[in-house]
Each structure stands twice: as structure tokens, then as C-alpha cells.
Design a protein around this motif. Structure first.
Motif, mmCIF file in Angstrom:
data_model
loop_
_atom_site.group_PDB
_atom_site.id
_atom_site.type_symbol
_atom_site.label_atom_id
_atom_site.label_comp_id
_atom_site.label_asym_id
_atom_site.label_seq_id
_atom_site.Cartn_x
_atom_site.Cartn_y
_atom_site.Cartn_z
ATOM 1 N N UNK A 164 0.818 -1.224 0.000
ATOM 2 C CA UNK A 164 0.000 0.000 0.000
ATOM 3 C C UNK A 164 0.847 1.267 0.000
ATOM 4 N N UNK A 165 2.169 1.114 0.121
ATOM 5 C CA UNK A 165 3.000 2.311 0.275
ATOM 6 C C UNK A 165 4.027 2.441 -0.854
ATOM 7 N N UNK A 169 6.952 1.954 5.034
ATOM 8 C CA UNK A 169 7.008 2.676 6.311
ATOM 9 C C UNK A 169 7.088 1.643 7.428
ATOM 10 N N UNK A 170 8.264 1.488 8.001
ATOM 11 C CA UNK A 170 8.440 0.525 9.092
ATOM 12 C C UNK A 170 7.881 1.102 10.394
ATOM 13 N N UNK A 171 7.311 0.217 11.214
ATOM 14 C CA UNK A 171 6.836 0.668 12.528
ATOM 15 C C UNK A 171 8.013 1.049 13.417
ATOM 16 N N UNK A 172 9.085 0.287 13.316
ATOM 17 C CA UNK A 172 10.231 0.544 14.199
ATOM 18 C C UNK A 172 11.530 0.126 13.504
ATOM 19 N N UNK A 223 11.292 7.743 6.994
ATOM 20 C CA UNK A 223 9.825 7.626 6.947
ATOM 21 C C UNK A 223 9.295 6.721 8.057
ATOM 22 N N UNK A 224 10.180 6.064 8.774
ATOM 23 C CA UNK A 224 9.729 5.097 9.797
ATOM 24 C C UNK A 224 8.895 5.797 10.874
#
Ligand SMILES: O=C(O)[C@H](O)[C@@H](O)[C@H](O)[C@H](O)COP(=O)(O)O
Length: 289
Positions: A164-165, A169-172, A223-224
């Protein structure tokens, strides 16, 4: 009324006029702003042994949040001392469920998985074997490819994992920093620091061996949703001062990690913090970050 408030009201009555109260409130606010609201939190622990459990709790709390928000937790791993710290602390957490985790690598060395230099190889033996992350939840490079192809292949795998990106975009992301200020495989004065198009880049002249690696680039790192540096030991004190407080010359790679919308933590120990003069947090070992 809370006892703290009662004490404060008595103190206020006895010692401070209105002007002084306003000044104190302003000072507390500014301190809070410097420490917390700059978007970067520098948190100092007495030693690496106390830092480890706080890091594990931070990972678990961001995992809980991500699972609630979007049903999956994406975690970017780095090598160095993080491997043994995470391998000790994460399996020790009670009820850790990694069945919906996606683990990737912020950078990876282009060596076979059974080579002692393989970051994936180290995590496989020391961590993944102890937690319930499925094999399909670990995104690995293909070390049989050339370094160029390997970076393209890994970028494709990442894009497929984040359909979807435009940019995953990693959460962490968990990062380390070398004594030269490098992070991921982004080294000082290297042209890769200026990369703006690729999300993963090859490097075949890494000043730190092995020379061939693939690395996330700044556009992706920044971007994370949350980036956490872990840096410990007195040998890191001079470079930490330069990275966190600024210095002569161009910003070192680690200083260029500034998430555009996400949180940024520096978890360090007292020896690493020895030269710092900036305002830091010292929450103790039971810290919940
Ligand atoms: O790929 C590498 O050569 C290492 O992984 C390296 O980048 C490491 O992460 C930093 O030097 C921080 O190391 P420490 O965590 O041991 O401080």
C-alpha cells in the motif's frame, strides 16, 4: 486533592509570588519542550545491562500499538551489539507473540547466511530460534546475487511486503552507530548519503569490512514511525557528542536520521553519554518509553 498539589500550594503561598510561579512554570515547560518535544529523546541508562530491558519493552509496546493499528508489526534490525541485546531481552519478555511480526534488515552484509558476518545468520541462531516469528515473517537478502542485483531484489521484496505504500514505512527501526558516525551501511562522506531515488542501495566499498553490503537509504529510514538508536560504551562518547550536539563539518550519517513524522530515540549508557552537555532523560531501569 493530590498530596503533591497540596504541598505545592503551601510552598507557593509561603515562598513565591505570582511572577515567580509564572517563571517556574515557564522553566518547567521549556525543559519539557527541550527534552521531549524536539522530537528526539535522548535517554541515558546507568549501563547497557539496564538499557536492554527498556529497549525490549519499547519494542513490545510499539509492536502492541502496530498490531492494534494495522494488524502487523514491522521491525528493521541492525547488527553490532543489538544482536546479543535483543536476543537476550526479547525472549525474556512474558507473553511475547511475534506471529504477526515482519522483520527486515536496515542493512546486510553480502555474505552467505552461514558466514559469521551475516547479520541474518546471527539473528537466526540467536533470536529467531527463540521467538515465534514465522520464516515468512523475515525478509532476507539473496546473497547469491551480485551486490547491485541483491539491492534491487531486496528493494522489490520490501515493496511487495508493503503493497500500500510507495516507500515502505516501518513501525520501528533499530539502529546502531559506529565510532565514525555511520549507521546502516551509510558511511561518512559516501555518495550514498545523497541517494534520493532508491529505497535500498548497494555498496561495494564499505570502509568497514565486509566491503559489499546492501543498505536502506535515508528516504526510507526517515519515513519510519519510530527510530531507535542504541549506543553504549565510552568509545562512543566523542562521536555521540558530535552527532547529538553538532560540530564542525557536514553532519555525520547518524545525525541525518531525522524521521519526518516519527519518533526518534537515542538510548545510551552513562559511559557513552560522558561528554554530553545537552538535556537528557535519566529514567532508571524500569523505564517505559
Ligand atoms: O554492519 C556492521 O558493520 C555493524 O552492524 C555496524 O554497523 C554496527 O551496527 C555499528 O558499528 C554499531 O555497533 P555497536 O552496536 O556494536 O555499537
Amino acid at each position: 486533592m493530590s498530596p503533591l498539589l497540596v504541598h505545592w500550594l503551601i510552598l507557593k503561598q509561603l515562598f513565591f509570588d505570582k511572577h515567580q510561579v509564572r517563571l517556574i512554570v515557564l522553566q518547567v515547560y521549556c525543559l519539557h519542550k527541550t527534552v521531549r518535544m524536539s522530537g528526539r529523546r535522548v535517554v541515558v541508562f546507568p549501563s547497557a545491562a539496564e538499557l536492554g530491558p527498556a529497549l525490549a519493552h519499547l519494542v513490545a509496546s510499539r509492536a502492541d500499538k502496530a498490531l492494534l493499528d494495522h494488524g502487523r508489526f514491522s521491525l528493521g534490525l541492525s547488527g553490532g551489539s543489538l544482536v546479543s541485546m535483543l536476543s537476550k531481552e526479547l525472549p525474556a519478555l512474558p507473553d511475547l507473540d511475534c506471529s504477526h511480526w515482519l522483520a527486515g534488515f536496515c542493512d546486510e552484509r553480502l555474505v552467505p547466511f552461514n558466514d559469521g558476518e551475516s547479520t541474518y545468520g546471527l539473528y537466526k541462531n540467536q533470536l529467531f530460534s527463540k521467538i515465534n516469528i514465522p520464516d515468512s515473517g523475515v525478509l532476507v537478502i539473496d546473497p547469491s546475487l551480485s551486490v547491485q542485483e541483491c539491492a534491487e531484489d531486496y528493494a522489490r521484496k520490501l515493496k511487495e511486503a508493503f503493497p500500500k505504500e510507495d516507500i515502505p514505512v516501518f513501525d520501528l527501526l533499530l539502529l546502531g552507530m559506529g565510532p565514525d558516525g555511520h549507521t546502516c551501511s551509510l558511511f561518512p562522506d559516501h555518495p550514498l548519503l545523497e541517494e534520493t531515488q532508491k529505497i535500498v542501495a548497494p555498496i561495494d566499498d564499505s570502509p568497514k569490512p565486509p566491503p559489499q553490503r546492501v543498505t536502506m537509504t535515508f528516504p526510507m529510514v526517515n519515513l519510519a514511525r519510530c527510530v531507535v538508536f542504541v549506543s553504549t560504551g565510552g568509545s562512543k562518547a566523542p562521536v555521540l557528542k558530535q552527532v547529538l550536539e553538532g560540530g564542525e563539518g557536514p553532519a555525520l550519517p547518524a545525525a541525518r536520521v531525522v524521521p519526518s513524522h516519527g519518533e526518534l530515540f537515542w538510548l545510551i549508557d552513562e559511559p557513552a553519554a560522558a561528554s554530553l552537555t545537552l538535556q537528557v532523560e535519566r529514567p532508571g531501569s524500569a523505564a517505559k518509553l
